[in-house]
Design a protein around this motif. Structure first.
Motif, PDB file in Angstrom:
ATOM      1  N   CYS A 112       9.012 -27.134  35.197  1.00 11.48           N
ATOM      2  CA  CYS A 112       9.256 -26.759  36.513  1.00 11.48           C
ATOM      3  C   CYS A 112       8.300 -27.012  37.594  1.00 11.48           C
ATOM      4  O   CYS A 112       8.454 -27.614  38.896  1.00 11.48           O
ATOM      5  CB  CYS A 112       9.526 -25.176  36.326  1.00 11.48           C
ATOM      6  N   LEU A 139       8.595 -31.021  38.345  1.00  9.81           N
ATOM      7  CA  LEU A 139       9.437 -30.971  39.423  1.00  9.81           C
ATOM      8  C   LEU A 139       9.342 -30.616  40.699  1.00  9.81           C
ATOM      9  O   LEU A 139       9.861 -31.373  41.648  1.00  9.81           O
ATOM     10  CB  LEU A 139      10.851 -30.445  38.750  1.00  9.81           C
ATOM     11  N   THR A 175      17.063 -28.106  37.023  1.00 11.17           N
ATOM     12  CA  THR A 175      15.916 -28.852  36.198  1.00 11.17           C
ATOM     13  C   THR A 175      16.486 -30.017  35.283  1.00 11.17           C
ATOM     14  O   THR A 175      15.565 -30.588  34.681  1.00 11.17           O
ATOM     15  CB  THR A 175      15.147 -27.920  35.563  1.00 11.17           C
TER      16      THR A 175
END
Ligand code: MN
Length: 284
Positions: free
Chosen positions: A232, A235, A253
């Motif tokens: 996470c 990203l 995701t």
């Protein structure tokens, strides 16, 4: 805190099996004039709303959350960002299955970067996914979805999770084919968010959550977010190299292995640790 949108755009706080209607907290939102500012109006002001929502949830009786129609917790995301082939075993199955790769070479997420899904594709779990193109293979992809709570550009990975408002279960529905992902994954109803948003402070570390999906009771996908190629925080850092992230922006995701086709009449049940589960019907 668990926040949902339900029935006719009511706002709810979910506690246990009950939802408390805290819609009156929206009176704290400043009035909007065209052109509206970037970001989702609710998530732009969530910090201001939360104390009022907590107080209202304490004072109004709850009703069973199983009896309400759950909508997407985000109403107006500025963008829905999504990660392609972000689990190694999904990369492997994509390379092995011609029905997924369509005869093309499947490369890594570092090759593709990220892609965008249309905001108009977004629904909640009470609404069915519509198989608009029944002659094409249409797959489920269950994904951890995060919602941005604080604006940022070129966010360092170490600070990235501070920009998260919360987490939802996401479905990134997909027409298999050779067309661009943004086309195949943006049909109306092809992005599902729900059943509610679990705020980042309540969920904690998103890095080791079991995630699974069953179709008509048959297991299809079962994995853990610890197997994400880009996690996470990475990203968020990666996406914000390209564009400013605004409150209400969604990042899907990526899906683990086990993707497969759905048909009208199927019911998908998706579950993620510390968020919950949601049932989503497939209709023709
Ligand atoms: Mn996906």
């Amino acid at each position: 805190m668990r926040i949902c949108r339900f029935d006719e755009d009511r706002v709810g706080v979910v506690r246990g099996a009950l939802v408390h209607d805290v819609t009156d907290a929206l009176e704290l939102l400043p009035p909007l004039r065209w052109p509206v500012p970037p970001g989702d109006h609710f998530f732009n002001h969530l910090d201001r709303l939360r104390p009022r929502m907590e107080a209202l949830a304490d004072s109004v009786p709850g009703r069973p959350v199983s009896g309400v129609r759950l909508l997407s917790p985000v109403a107006n995301p500025g963008k829905i960002i999504a990660a392609p082939v972000n689990y190694e075993r999904h990369l492997a199955e994509s390379r092995a299955d011609r029905g997924i790769n369509m005869g093309t070479e499947v490369r890594s997420i570092h090759h593709y970067g990220l892609f965008l899904k249309a905001g108009s594709s977004l629904i909640g779990p009470s609404q069915p996914v519509i198989v608009h193109w029944p002659d094409r293979r249409i797959d489920h992809e269950v994904e951890l979805a995060l919602v941005i709570g604080r604006k940022g550009f070129r966010i360092p990975e170490e600070a990235a999770l501070d920009h998260v408002a919360g987490y939802c279960i996401g479905l990134d529905m997909t027409v298999r084919g050779t067309e661009d992902r943004s086309f195949r994954k943006s049909l109306d109803s092809f992005t599902v968010l729900g059943p509610w948003l679990v705020t980042a402070d309540e969920l904690g570390d998103p890095g080791n959550l079991a995630i699974d999906l069953v179709v008509d009771g048959a297991p299809r996908q079962s994995a853990s977010t610890r197997d994400l190629v880009l996690n996470c925080a990475q990203l968020i850092a990666y996406a914000s190299q390209a564009y400013t992230l605004w409150p209400g922006d969604v990042i899907m995701t990526g899906t683990p292995e086990g993707v497969g086709p759905v048909r009208p009449g199927n019911v998908m049940e998706a579950r993620i640790d510390r968020i919950g589960s949601m049932r989503v019907a497939v209709a023709g």
